[in-house]
Design a protein around this motif. Structure first.
Motif, short mmCIF file in Angstrom:
data_model
loop_
_atom_site.label_atom_id
_atom_site.label_comp_id
_atom_site.label_asym_id
_atom_site.label_seq_id
_atom_site.Cartn_x
_atom_site.Cartn_y
_atom_site.Cartn_z
N ARG A 91 0.57 -1.04 0.18
CA ARG A 91 0.18 -0.42 0.25
C ARG A 91 0.37 1.34 -0.18
O ARG A 91 1.02 1.86 1.11
N THR A 92 1.77 1.40 -0.93
CA THR A 92 2.52 2.66 -1.32
C THR A 92 1.02 4.33 -1.48
O THR A 92 0.78 3.87 -2.33
N ALA A 93 2.43 4.69 -1.41
CA ALA A 93 1.25 6.31 -1.87
C ALA A 93 1.04 5.76 -3.41
O ALA A 93 -0.22 6.36 -4.04
N ALA A 94 1.97 5.27 -4.27
CA ALA A 94 1.97 5.51 -5.54
C ALA A 94 0.69 4.32 -6.54
O ALA A 94 -0.72 4.74 -6.58
N VAL A 95 0.79 3.31 -5.08
CA VAL A 95 -0.67 2.30 -5.32
C VAL A 95 -1.57 3.33 -5.19
O VAL A 95 -2.91 3.12 -5.76
N LEU A 96 -1.89 3.43 -3.88
CA LEU A 96 -2.59 4.23 -3.37
C LEU A 96 -3.43 5.07 -4.28
O LEU A 96 -4.49 5.70 -4.56
N ALA A 97 -2.75 6.45 -5.12
CA ALA A 97 -2.84 7.41 -5.98
C ALA A 97 -3.06 6.65 -7.26
O ALA A 97 -3.95 7.23 -8.22
N GLU A 98 -3.23 5.43 -8.17
CA GLU A 98 -3.05 5.06 -9.07
C GLU A 98 -4.87 4.73 -8.27
O GLU A 98 -5.77 4.61 -9.52
N ALA A 99 -4.84 3.71 -7.93
CA ALA A 99 -6.20 3.10 -7.61
C ALA A 99 -7.64 4.44 -7.10
O ALA A 99 -9.00 4.05 -7.63
N THR A 100 -6.90 5.59 -6.08
CA THR A 100 -7.90 6.53 -6.20
C THR A 100 -8.55 7.53 -7.60
O THR A 100 -9.62 7.82 -8.27
N ASP A 101 -7.28 6.97 -8.59
CA ASP A 101 -6.76 8.22 -10.27
C ASP A 101 -8.00 6.99 -11.01
O ASP A 101 -8.98 7.85 -11.46
N ARG A 102 -8.42 6.37 -10.48
CA ARG A 102 -8.83 4.80 -11.17
C ARG A 102 -10.25 5.27 -10.96
O ARG A 102 -11.75 5.62 -11.99
N ILE A 103 -10.92 5.26 -10.09
CA ILE A 103 -12.06 5.50 -9.19
C ILE A 103 -12.58 6.51 -9.51
O ILE A 103 -14.04 7.13 -10.25
N MET A 104 -11.84 8.04 -9.83
CA MET A 104 -11.53 9.44 -9.82
C MET A 104 -12.06 9.79 -11.17
O MET A 104 -13.50 10.20 -11.47
N ALA A 105 -11.36 9.05 -12.00
CA ALA A 105 -11.79 8.95 -13.38
C ALA A 105 -12.93 7.94 -14.21
O ALA A 105 -14.06 8.56 -14.35
N ALA A 106 -13.26 6.97 -13.08
CA ALA A 106 -14.48 6.60 -13.61
C ALA A 106 -15.91 6.59 -13.29
O ALA A 106 -16.37 7.21 -14.34
N ILE A 107 -15.61 8.18 -12.52
CA ILE A 107 -16.99 8.66 -12.06
C ILE A 107 -16.76 10.07 -13.08
O ILE A 107 -18.01 9.92 -12.98
N THR A 108 -15.77 10.47 -13.17
CA THR A 108 -15.35 11.70 -13.92
C THR A 108 -16.17 11.62 -15.24
O THR A 108 -17.13 12.06 -16.28
N THR A 109 -15.93 10.40 -15.82
CA THR A 109 -16.68 9.19 -17.30
C THR A 109 -18.02 9.63 -17.42
O THR A 109 -18.30 9.86 -17.83
N ILE A 110 -18.69 9.07 -15.95
CA ILE A 110 -20.56 9.27 -15.83
C ILE A 110 -20.82 10.46 -15.80
O ILE A 110 -21.75 10.72 -16.43
N VAL A 111 -19.82 11.37 -15.45
CA VAL A 111 -20.84 12.86 -14.82
C VAL A 111 -20.86 13.90 -16.47
O VAL A 111 -21.43 14.06 -16.92
N GLU A 112 -19.09 13.28 -17.11
CA GLU A 112 -19.37 13.18 -18.37
C GLU A 112 -20.53 13.30 -19.18
O GLU A 112 -21.15 13.78 -19.84
N GLY A 113 -20.35 12.05 -19.26
CA GLY A 113 -22.17 11.34 -20.21
C GLY A 113 -23.53 12.05 -19.40
O GLY A 113 -24.20 12.19 -20.01
N ILE A 114 -23.84 12.34 -18.21
CA ILE A 114 -24.69 13.00 -17.59
C ILE A 114 -24.85 14.19 -18.34
O ILE A 114 -25.81 14.94 -18.26
N ARG A 115 -23.44 15.30 -18.16
CA ARG A 115 -23.41 16.09 -18.42
C ARG A 115 -23.37 16.39 -20.36
O ARG A 115 -24.37 17.95 -20.68
N GLY A 116 -23.40 16.16 -21.02
CA GLY A 116 -23.08 15.53 -22.52
C GLY A 116 -22.01 16.64 -21.87
O GLY A 116 -22.14 17.23 -23.75
N GLU A 117 -20.58 16.94 -21.47
CA GLU A 117 -19.72 17.55 -22.12
C GLU A 117 -18.46 17.03 -21.81
O GLU A 117 -18.35 15.98 -20.68
#
Length: 269
Positions: free
Chosen positions: A200-226
């Motif tokens: 559980r290094t900082a790099a591993v946690l950052a990668e996992a967090t980035d994947r989660i935020m990227a997934a959320i952001t992609t969904i929001v893009e679809g909702i907003r159409g932007e």
């Protein structure tokens, strides 16, 4: 509008919420919900959502309840200081978090224990209402990733839009009419399998967090159409407080400047 029957025992707090809060929510909103059955019907899981408004926990509670799960939140500890509210939240199994404190580790342990007991934990990875000027998901904290990697539970990304029209960020009064459409879309579980056995290094946690935020952001893009900005907003780099009302500090600064200017004027006179 319920799409999955609740199997868990609600207890008095959730029963009271279902009787009072759910009808109120549905009277003042028009739910546009997609993919709710992607939330596991049973077993421990983490739901990760973007954060737009102080009304978000109510929105998520109605949504998860209507899809057969009772949500448990990692909620800021200040909410528990009110005796009545704190009593209600503890009865509903909510977990207080001392943000920006070493005491936050206790909340992490409680969340891990809850997931292992088969419960559904709702996390806002941004840690607070987004500071992004256009309300896009901003940089995330590692809590959701840490819980998922520790327990092996699925992380279910959810994007939402519309809650900010019902109650604008840090506003004190809701705008109830006309009814606001609340869009909630559930995505597929975030794949963290390749990170599960890594330290559980900082790099591993950052990668996992980035994947989660990227997934959320992609969904929001679809909702907003932007399309969201290529780089997520980081309040630390922007020099903005990570917790609390960011507008309050600006108002305080303006008042301070006015008082300073008046004082300078008196000194000059």
């Amino acid at each position: 509008m319920r799409v999955r029957k609740l199997q868990q025992r609600r207890g008095w707090a959730f029963t009271l919420g279902a009787i009072i809060l759910r009808p109120t929510f549905l009277l003042t909103t028009k739910p546009d919900w997609v993919g709710g059955t992607k939330i596991p019907a049973t077993g421990g899981c983490v739901i990760a959502m973007n954060h737009l408004s102080h009304v978000d926990p109510l929105t998520a509670a109605v949504f998860t309840h209507d899809h057969g799960r009772l949500p448990r939140y990692l909620a800021k500890s200040g909410l528990f200081k009110n005796k009545a509210l704190g009593y209600f939240m503890r009865a509903a199994g909510q977990i207080p978090v001392e943000r920006s404190s070493v005491s936050a580790a206790g909340a992490y342990d409680a969340a891990v224990e809850a997931v292992r007991a088969g419960e559904c934990i709702v996390v806002y990875p941004e840690g607070t209402i987004t500071r992004d000027p256009d309300l896009w998901p901003m940089t995330g904290k590692s809590g959701a990733a840490r819980i998922a990697l520790e327990t092996g539970c699925p992380v279910i990304p959810i994007g939402q839009w519309g809650a900010q029209e019902l109650l604008a960020p840090y506003a004190k009064r809701p705008d109830l009419f006309p009814r606001k459409t609340i869009h909630i879309v559930v995505g597929d579980p975030v794949d963290l399998s390749d990170l599960a056995d890594q330290p559980r290094t900082a790099a591993v946690l950052a990668e996992a967090t980035d994947r989660i935020m990227a997934a959320i952001t992609t969904i929001v893009e679809g909702i907003r159409g932007e399309t969201a900005p290529a780089e997520r907003f980081d309040p630390r780099q922007a020099g903005i407080a990570e917790i609390g009302n960011p507008h309050h500090d600006k108002r305080h600064d303006k008042r301070h400047d006015k008082r300073h200017d008046k004082g300078q004027g008196r000194e000059a006179g």
